[in-house]
Scaffold this motif. Structure first.
Motif, PDB file in Angstrom:
ATOM      1  N   ALA A 131      31.030  26.150   2.928  1.00  9.95           N
ATOM      2  CA  ALA A 131      29.872  25.284   3.076  1.00  9.95           C
ATOM      3  C   ALA A 131      29.108  25.586   4.359  1.00  9.95           C
ATOM      4  N   ASP A 132      29.722  26.270   5.310  1.00  9.16           N
ATOM      5  CA  ASP A 132      29.084  26.601   6.580  1.00  9.16           C
ATOM      6  C   ASP A 132      28.877  28.105   6.648  1.00  9.16           C
ATOM      7  N   PRO A 133      27.617  28.558   6.664  1.00 11.94           N
ATOM      8  CA  PRO A 133      27.375  30.005   6.655  1.00 11.94           C
ATOM      9  C   PRO A 133      27.646  30.685   7.986  1.00 11.94           C
ATOM     10  N   GLY A 134      28.202  29.982   8.943  1.00  4.12           N
ATOM     11  CA  GLY A 134      28.465  30.566  10.253  1.00  4.12           C
ATOM     12  C   GLY A 134      29.570  31.604  10.207  1.00  4.12           C
ATOM     13  N   THR A 135      29.877  32.159  11.355  1.00  6.36           N
ATOM     14  CA  THR A 135      30.915  33.169  11.471  1.00  6.36           C
ATOM     15  C   THR A 135      32.275  32.560  11.161  1.00  6.36           C
ATOM     16  N   LEU A 136      33.047  33.249  10.338  1.00  2.00           N
ATOM     17  CA  LEU A 136      34.375  32.762   9.990  1.00  2.00           C
ATOM     18  C   LEU A 136      35.367  33.144  11.077  1.00  2.00           C
ATOM     19  N   SER A 137      36.210  32.193  11.446  1.00  2.00           N
ATOM     20  CA  SER A 137      37.205  32.481  12.463  1.00  2.00           C
ATOM     21  C   SER A 137      38.596  32.602  11.859  1.00  2.00           C
ATOM     22  N   LEU A 138      38.705  32.384  10.552  1.00  2.00           N
ATOM     23  CA  LEU A 138      40.002  32.462   9.892  1.00  2.00           C
ATOM     24  C   LEU A 138      40.164  33.819   9.216  1.00  2.00           C
ATOM     25  N   GLU A 139      41.397  34.245   9.065  1.00  2.00           N
ATOM     26  CA  GLU A 139      41.692  35.467   8.338  1.00  2.00           C
ATOM     27  C   GLU A 139      42.612  35.132   7.192  1.00  2.00           C
ATOM     28  N   ARG A 140      42.494  35.887   6.090  1.00  2.00           N
ATOM     29  CA  ARG A 140      43.428  35.696   4.989  1.00  2.00           C
ATOM     30  C   ARG A 140      44.809  36.046   5.496  1.00  2.00           C
ATOM     31  N   ALA A 141      45.744  35.148   5.298  1.00  2.00           N
ATOM     32  CA  ALA A 141      47.069  35.402   5.835  1.00  2.00           C
ATOM     33  C   ALA A 141      48.153  35.322   4.780  1.00  2.00           C
ATOM     34  N   SER A 142      48.001  34.444   3.802  1.00  2.94           N
ATOM     35  CA  SER A 142      49.123  34.199   2.919  1.00  2.94           C
ATOM     36  C   SER A 142      48.793  34.342   1.446  1.00  2.94           C
ATOM     37  N   CYS A 143      47.635  34.851   1.101  1.00  6.32           N
ATOM     38  CA  CYS A 143      47.272  34.939  -0.308  1.00  6.32           C
ATOM     39  C   CYS A 143      47.225  36.391  -0.766  1.00  6.32           C
ATOM     40  N   ALA A 144      47.849  36.634  -1.878  1.00  2.16           N
ATOM     41  CA  ALA A 144      47.797  37.965  -2.478  1.00  2.16           C
ATOM     42  C   ALA A 144      46.628  38.004  -3.456  1.00  2.16           C
ATOM     43  N   HIS A 145      45.966  39.127  -3.519  1.00  2.00           N
ATOM     44  CA  HIS A 145      44.886  39.294  -4.486  1.00  2.00           C
ATOM     45  C   HIS A 145      45.479  39.373  -5.882  1.00  2.00           C
ATOM     46  N   ARG A 146      44.824  38.728  -6.813  1.00  2.00           N
ATOM     47  CA  ARG A 146      45.228  38.838  -8.204  1.00  2.00           C
ATOM     48  C   ARG A 146      44.787  40.212  -8.698  1.00  2.00           C
ATOM     49  N   LEU A 147      45.645  40.884  -9.436  1.00  2.00           N
ATOM     50  CA  LEU A 147      45.340  42.198  -9.982  1.00  2.00           C
ATOM     51  C   LEU A 147      45.569  42.136 -11.483  1.00  2.00           C
ATOM     52  N   VAL A 148      44.497  42.313 -12.257  1.00  2.00           N
ATOM     53  CA  VAL A 148      44.595  42.284 -13.714  1.00  2.00           C
ATOM     54  C   VAL A 148      44.791  43.716 -14.191  1.00  2.00           C
ATOM     55  N   PRO A 149      45.833  43.969 -15.017  1.00  2.00           N
ATOM     56  CA  PRO A 149      46.082  45.335 -15.480  1.00  2.00           C
ATOM     57  C   PRO A 149      44.925  45.895 -16.325  1.00  2.00           C
ATOM     58  N   LEU A 150      44.685  47.168 -16.156  1.00  2.72           N
ATOM     59  CA  LEU A 150      43.712  47.911 -16.963  1.00  2.72           C
ATOM     60  C   LEU A 150      44.345  49.258 -17.271  1.00  2.72           C
ATOM     61  N   THR A 151      44.635  49.480 -18.555  1.00  2.00           N
ATOM     62  CA  THR A 151      45.235  50.745 -18.972  1.00  2.00           C
ATOM     63  C   THR A 151      44.132  51.707 -19.376  1.00  2.00           C
ATOM     64  N   VAL A 152      44.180  52.901 -18.779  1.00  2.00           N
ATOM     65  CA  VAL A 152      43.172  53.924 -19.062  1.00  2.00           C
ATOM     66  C   VAL A 152      43.836  55.072 -19.785  1.00  2.00           C
ATOM     67  N   HIS A 153      43.272  55.425 -20.935  1.00  2.00           N
ATOM     68  CA  HIS A 153      43.737  56.579 -21.701  1.00  2.00           C
ATOM     69  C   HIS A 153      42.857  57.765 -21.345  1.00  2.00           C
ATOM     70  N   ALA A 154      43.433  58.926 -21.248  1.00  2.00           N
ATOM     71  CA  ALA A 154      42.668  60.131 -20.924  1.00  2.00           C
ATOM     72  C   ALA A 154      41.580  60.351 -21.963  1.00  2.00           C
ATOM     73  N   ALA A 155      40.443  60.822 -21.513  1.00  2.00           N
ATOM     74  CA  ALA A 155      39.346  61.132 -22.437  1.00  2.00           C
ATOM     75  C   ALA A 155      39.770  62.316 -23.316  1.00  2.00           C
ATOM     76  N   PRO A 156      39.389  62.296 -24.588  1.00  2.00           N
ATOM     77  CA  PRO A 156      39.740  63.428 -25.450  1.00  2.00           C
ATOM     78  C   PRO A 156      39.061  64.704 -24.964  1.00  2.00           C
ATOM     79  N   PRO A 157      39.729  65.834 -25.161  1.00  2.00           N
ATOM     80  CA  PRO A 157      39.122  67.100 -24.712  1.00  2.00           C
ATOM     81  C   PRO A 157      37.808  67.350 -25.459  1.00  2.00           C
ATOM     82  N   ALA A 158      36.876  67.961 -24.750  1.00  2.00           N
ATOM     83  CA  ALA A 158      35.551  68.209 -25.330  1.00  2.00           C
ATOM     84  C   ALA A 158      35.559  69.389 -26.282  1.00  2.00           C
TER      85      ALA A 158
END
Length: 158
Positions: A131-158
């Motif tokens: 709510a305050d656009p000022g400079t943040l004085s806090l740092e992320r300390a205890s939260c892990a980023h959520r990572l959603v899996p994405l499976t990539v298959h190799a492109a077929p040969p041309a």
């Protein structure tokens, strides 16, 4: 019979104790508002295909602001960052971001992360510092980023 002054002092003492026990967070304030859950579709794609990362608005009052942005990061199966971009986000956290999977992305299970950009959404104070656009004085300390899996298959040969 209690005087009004003693009653008020007693209520203040109880409120102070509750405040201290709540970790310096106002126990009467609404709970902190974290970023919304996001989704990746499809969850498996060939290199060169398109993927959509999206979220609906939060159900809390997020207050990300009129110029809010989401940072989307894509990592491949080798753990390399292959894409890191910013996209518009609503004040309440909704966004839709579409990207093309790079042909050079390593095949296998990678991941997609999407976090609000330029805000400390992971503080433990209970204060909505967005709510305050000022400079943040806090740092992320205890939260892990959520990572959603994405499976990539190799492109077929041309």
């Amino acid at each position: 019979m209690l005087s009004a002054q003693r009653l008020t002092a007693g209520v203040m003492a109880v409120a102070s104790l509750a405040f201290a026990l709540a970790g310096c967070r106002d126990p009467f304030a609404p709970p902190p508002c974290g970023p919304p859950e996001y989704f990746v579709s499809p969850s498996a794609v060939q290199a060169g295909g398109q993927v959509t990362v999206s979220a609906q608005d939060t159900t809390c009052d997020a207050l990300y602001g009129a110029d809010a942005r989401i940072q989307v990061t894509v990592t491949d199966a080798a753990g390399q960052t292959v894409l890191e971009e910013l996209a518009p986000m609503t004040d309440d956290g909704a966004f839709t971001f579409v990207f093309t999977v790079p042909d050079t992305m390593a095949a296998g299970e990678g991941g997609v992360s999407a976090v609000p950009y330029g805000v400390d959404w992971c503080d433990d104070t209970g204060v909505n510092n967005r709510a305050d656009p000022g400079t943040l004085s806090l740092e992320r300390a205890s939260c892990a980023h959520r990572l959603v899996p994405l499976t990539v298959h190799a492109a077929p040969p041309a």
